[in-house]
Design an enzyme around this catalytic site. Sequence first.
Site, PDB file in Angstrom:
ATOM      1  N   PRO A  13       0.868  -1.209  -0.102  1.00  0.00           N
ATOM      2  CA  PRO A  13       0.068   0.060  -0.134  1.00  0.00           C
ATOM      3  C   PRO A  13       0.766   1.424  -0.052  1.00  0.00           C
ATOM      4  O   PRO A  13       2.255   1.289   0.189  1.00  0.00           O
ATOM      5  CB  PRO A  13      -0.804  -0.043   1.345  1.00  0.00           C
ATOM      6  CG  PRO A  13      -0.544  -1.578   1.836  1.00  0.00           C
ATOM      7  CD  PRO A  13       0.727  -2.034   1.287  1.00  0.00           C
ATOM      8  N   PRO A  14       0.398   2.502  -0.302  1.00  0.00           N
ATOM      9  CA  PRO A  14       0.981   3.773  -0.433  1.00  0.00           C
ATOM     10  C   PRO A  14       1.580   4.032   1.038  1.00  0.00           C
ATOM     11  O   PRO A  14       0.917   3.948   2.026  1.00  0.00           O
ATOM     12  CB  PRO A  14       0.116   4.790  -0.872  1.00  0.00           C
ATOM     13  CG  PRO A  14      -0.971   4.287  -1.245  1.00  0.00           C
ATOM     14  CD  PRO A  14      -1.287   2.676  -0.645  1.00  0.00           C
ATOM     15  N   GLY A  15       2.732   4.705   1.110  1.00  0.00           N
ATOM     16  CA  GLY A  15       3.332   5.104   2.470  1.00  0.00           C
ATOM     17  C   GLY A  15       3.840   4.058   3.262  1.00  0.00           C
ATOM     18  O   GLY A  15       4.017   4.559   4.641  1.00  0.00           O
ATOM     19  N   VAL A  16       4.090   3.033   2.619  1.00  0.00           N
ATOM     20  CA  VAL A  16       4.939   1.913   3.677  1.00  0.00           C
ATOM     21  C   VAL A  16       6.413   1.841   3.550  1.00  0.00           C
ATOM     22  O   VAL A  16       6.981   1.045   4.231  1.00  0.00           O
ATOM     23  CB  VAL A  16       4.203   0.541   3.293  1.00  0.00           C
ATOM     24  CG1 VAL A  16       2.859   0.633   3.788  1.00  0.00           C
ATOM     25  CG2 VAL A  16       4.495   0.345   2.087  1.00  0.00           C
ATOM     26  N   GLY A  17       6.902   2.969   2.765  1.00  0.00           N
ATOM     27  CA  GLY A  17       8.388   2.952   2.713  1.00  0.00           C
ATOM     28  C   GLY A  17       8.790   2.244   1.543  1.00  0.00           C
ATOM     29  O   GLY A  17      10.327   2.211   1.364  1.00  0.00           O
ATOM     30  N   LYS A  18       8.373   1.870   0.492  1.00  0.00           N
ATOM     31  CA  LYS A  18       8.819   1.528  -0.861  1.00  0.00           C
ATOM     32  C   LYS A  18       9.845   2.275  -1.342  1.00  0.00           C
ATOM     33  O   LYS A  18      11.002   1.955  -1.525  1.00  0.00           O
ATOM     34  CB  LYS A  18       7.699   0.990  -1.828  1.00  0.00           C
ATOM     35  CG  LYS A  18       6.808   0.143  -0.940  1.00  0.00           C
ATOM     36  CD  LYS A  18       5.791  -0.258  -2.220  1.00  0.00           C
ATOM     37  CE  LYS A  18       5.044   0.691  -2.856  1.00  0.00           C
ATOM     38  NZ  LYS A  18       4.019   1.614  -1.661  1.00  0.00           N
ATOM     39  N   SER A  24     -12.398 -12.980  -2.436  1.00  0.00           N
ATOM     40  CA  SER A  24     -12.296 -13.236  -1.092  1.00  0.00           C
ATOM     41  C   SER A  24     -13.469 -13.034  -0.326  1.00  0.00           C
ATOM     42  O   SER A  24     -13.660 -13.450   0.773  1.00  0.00           O
ATOM     43  CB  SER A  24     -11.218 -12.651  -0.561  1.00  0.00           C
ATOM     44  OG  SER A  24     -11.321 -11.270  -0.602  1.00  0.00           O
ATOM     45  N   LYS A  74      -5.346  -7.634   6.009  1.00  0.00           N
ATOM     46  CA  LYS A  74      -6.856  -7.594   6.441  1.00  0.00           C
ATOM     47  C   LYS A  74      -7.022  -7.899   7.738  1.00  0.00           C
ATOM     48  O   LYS A  74      -8.008  -7.290   8.452  1.00  0.00           O
ATOM     49  CB  LYS A  74      -7.477  -9.174   5.715  1.00  0.00           C
ATOM     50  CG  LYS A  74      -7.502  -8.900   4.103  1.00  0.00           C
ATOM     51  CD  LYS A  74      -8.112 -10.166   3.466  1.00  0.00           C
ATOM     52  CE  LYS A  74      -8.312  -9.722   1.949  1.00  0.00           C
ATOM     53  NZ  LYS A  74      -8.761 -11.298   1.397  1.00  0.00           N
TER      54      LYS A  74
HETATM   55  P1  ADP Z   1       5.913   4.464  -0.754  1.00  0.00           P
HETATM   56  O1  ADP Z   1       6.987   4.436  -1.520  1.00  0.00           O
HETATM   57  O2  ADP Z   1       5.420   3.018  -0.068  1.00  0.00           O
HETATM   58  O3  ADP Z   1       4.467   5.150  -1.176  1.00  0.00           O
HETATM   59  P2  ADP Z   1       7.471   6.304   0.888  1.00  0.00           P
HETATM   60  O4  ADP Z   1       8.581   5.498   0.698  1.00  0.00           O
HETATM   61  O5  ADP Z   1       7.273   7.487  -0.037  1.00  0.00           O
HETATM   62  O6  ADP Z   1       6.145   5.440   0.656  1.00  0.00           O
HETATM   63  O7  ADP Z   1       7.183   6.590   2.499  1.00  0.00           O
HETATM   64  C1  ADP Z   1       6.405   7.480   2.995  1.00  0.00           C
HETATM   65  C2  ADP Z   1       7.288   8.303   4.128  1.00  0.00           C
HETATM   66  O8  ADP Z   1       6.975   7.227   5.279  1.00  0.00           O
HETATM   67  C3  ADP Z   1       8.639   8.271   3.905  1.00  0.00           C
HETATM   68  O9  ADP Z   1       8.903   9.696   4.478  1.00  0.00           O
HETATM   69  C4  ADP Z   1       9.207   7.402   4.663  1.00  0.00           C
HETATM   70  O10 ADP Z   1      10.507   7.699   5.244  1.00  0.00           O
HETATM   71  C5  ADP Z   1       8.175   7.014   5.690  1.00  0.00           C
HETATM   72  N1  ADP Z   1       8.256   5.615   6.205  1.00  0.00           N
HETATM   73  C6  ADP Z   1       7.753   4.581   5.601  1.00  0.00           C
HETATM   74  N2  ADP Z   1       7.837   3.580   6.319  1.00  0.00           N
HETATM   75  C7  ADP Z   1       8.931   3.662   7.211  1.00  0.00           C
HETATM   76  C8  ADP Z   1       9.548   2.887   8.297  1.00  0.00           C
HETATM   77  N3  ADP Z   1       9.362   1.714   8.353  1.00  0.00           N
HETATM   78  N4  ADP Z   1      10.494   3.948   8.801  1.00  0.00           N
HETATM   79  C9  ADP Z   1      10.520   4.796   8.839  1.00  0.00           C
HETATM   80  N5  ADP Z   1      10.132   5.870   7.934  1.00  0.00           N
HETATM   81  C10 ADP Z   1       9.104   5.115   7.151  1.00  0.00           C
END
Ligand code: ADP
Length: 860
Positions: A376-381, A743, A786
């Site tokens: 999902p978005p915002g998980v640090g990919k 599902s 989920k």
């Molecule tokens: P994605 O690419 O998955 O949509 P981002 O890499 O842009 O997400 O992450 C969004 C923000 O959340 C970034 O500022 C990132 O540093 C922070 N972030 C996400 N997961 C973590 C984590 N496990 N530890 C520290 N910071 C995180």
Amino acid sequence: MSSVSPIQIPSRLPLLLTHEGVLLPGSTMRTSVDSARNLQLVRSRLLQGTSLQSTILGVIPNTPDPASDAQDLPPLHRIGTAALAVQVVGSNWPKPHYTLLITGLCRFQIVQVLKEKPYPVAEVEQLDRLEEFPNTCKTREELGELSEQFYKYAVQLVEMLDMSVPAVAKLRRLLDSLPREALPDILTSIIRTSNKEKLQILDAVSLEERFKMTIPLLVRQIEGLKLLQKTRKHKQDDDKRVIAIRPVRRITHIPGTLEDEDEDEDNDDIVMLEKKIRTSSMPEQAHKVCVKEIKRLKKMPQSMPEYALTRNYLELMVELPWNKSTTDRLDIRAARILLDNDHYAMEKLKKRVLEYLAVRQLKNTLKGPILCFVGPPGVGKTSVGRSVAKTLGREFHRIALGGVCDQSDIRGHRRTYVGSMPGRIINGLKTVGVNNPVFLLDEVDKLGKSLQGDPAAALLEVLDPEQNHNFTDHYLNVAFDLSQVLFIATANTTATIPPALLDRMEIIQVPGYTQEEKIEIAHRHLIPKQLEQHGLTPQQIQIPQLTTLDIITRYTREAGVRSLDRKFGAICRAVAVKVAEGQHKEAKLERSDVTEGEGCKEHILEDVKPGSISDTTDLALPPEMPILIDFHALKDILGPPMYEMEVSERLSQPGVAIGLAWTPLGGEIMFVEASRMDGEGQLTLTGQLGDVMKESAHLAISWLRSNAKKYHLTNASGSFDLLDNTDIHLHFPAGAVTKDGPSAGVTIVTCLASLFSGRLVRSDVAMTGEITLRGLVLPVGGIKDKVLAAHRAGLKRVILPQRNEKDLEEIPGNVRQDLSFVTASCLDEVLNAAFDGGFTVKARPGLLNSKLLHLPKVSG
Ligand code: ADP
């Protein structure tokens, strides 16, 4: 034949040092001015002077001006040309420079340099076009013969050109009307001569010498033209026109025809470009193409649109990092520390990334798999991708693929198109300047498709380690080796990634975070980062963990941490206003309360009592007291909470069940509602469902109909034929969101079972699983997301397929403790777990609570 009218130049001339061309009296040229001394000359003489005299310069050829005016004046060529500056054009791009249009008047010789700075000025002696022509004392016959001979050659040359071109006709007339003495200089600047030859003509002060030296040049040009005309006689092609046009273009450099003068070759740049091509380390094939193109470029008039195109192309070719790379830093221990420092949790992802890096350390030439982070978005990919580049010491470049629907975006346009350009891959390489960067292909699942071709297909070649060592961009049209580039892709879901592309990549799932993980991430990473960005310090603002939990549960509902991060941003902004205001007021030694109605209330405590709420808002308190963000402050800043937990209220009537769905944005709980009415056995489905979901609904009804007797399910009139005189309506609320996937099968069965039995489904239970016609429950994906969604929503029991039991290991301990899991392999077990006291007629043994135990199978 008239004689040249005399002119008189000033005895002191400012000197313009040129090294590009040689200006001869009577001709015109453009010269570019970019060195310090020449710039000074233009600024203080040409741009500020008002008299005609201030536009007269002494042009000294063959003298490179030193780059800085601190350096000494180089040795000057003795003879120069006095010139009239006709036009000055200034530009600031790519660096400040002027282009001068200058017309040569007469020769002069430097007697003495009077000053060197800011620009050189010299005392000069005029050498020709004087009142008394010193050379005219030569015996008239001798000179007459020479000039007659010269005139004949000149006429012969001009008549070989295309007389239908107006400038050629004009030149022909000029040959007769101009004084003979002026012809050698003018014709030398028209015909093809080297700078060295022109310099010799300039140095030939005596007229006789000048005639003698120019005649061989004329003859050479005539011979050249003859040869060309012979070889191309029969070809009515463009080349012929080029021959005709070229001299014409030069002919326009005649005094009096200044208005015809429009362009001049940018020789200097082309020479530079040529040099760069020669010294560049590009592969042989590319080099060959460049050499061919630069030859073409030299022959092209600047006004041709293709000129700019070819030039841009060549500039890109020399700029590309064909052989330039950074050295990898491969230290697994350091990489581990760096990854751990930058990212909390996400153990699985970090482990796989470290494995990948370790293999690279052992075998550098690895044609490794392309990693694709899916979650999902915002998980640090993206942020992990950036860390990978950092640990390896490589350049990082992100290529956003979301919405790209034209394959030229990846592979470039062919150069035949107007406005063609290279694709994003080649552009990225140009930007980073090395051939081994980390490229993050962001959002590969959002590639589009259109009439302009399929960008995913273009990506296949880029990502295939077997093919990408000679990736050919349409614009470049020569192969570029991409095998050193490290590609990492990210996506929200694998469902929309084209299968062929998916096949090239190794998928690593990055699930969402639990509340506890989010709190840790917030306090370790997000809050410090936001504080720094807003210029705040921990001494000024304090956010307790309870507040963070409040934000997570009541202000955000997401799998990642992006909106959490934004909420902290909002808090920091509000606090920054307060802090700045406080400082301001303090400076004024003002003691006042915070005015009412302000967007944010301030909570400064007399003695810090974390978690406590205080309305004390005295700004005169010591400034080192941090502003405490408690729930009230939160409400002031972020407004009332957006999400409340109200699940249990919804299941107050039969025909409602809670399912668990996986969306690209993370896990979600999903209600399924059913109602029945009199009718003819129709099934109505609403709530934006995909085909798979509709099939699940039909399956569920069929299974229930065939098992109606067993479970004592009846329609309104008491018949076991459930659809007899009955219509069923199934609705999946949140109609704006398209839902699909198998599902929801178990949820639909449970919901209908509740409808036909009139019993309530337990309010604290959510379920997921695919069904078959025989009543088996098949495994589904996205279990972690989920389960986290169920946990977020405050549910207590989760029913999932037995074959998904292994996925429960990924779920953090604290979540497992809060929930009880029921694993089911058939629908019987699902129904028993979903209703209080079981569902089948015979009472089942009590449900096993939690700890991954599953129900004993029901037979018969
Ligand atoms: P994605 O690419 O998955 O949509 P981002 O890499 O842009 O997400 O992450 C969004 C923000 O959340 C970034 O500022 C990132 O540093 C922070 N972030 C996400 N997961 C973590 C984590 N496990 N530890 C520290 N910071 C995180």
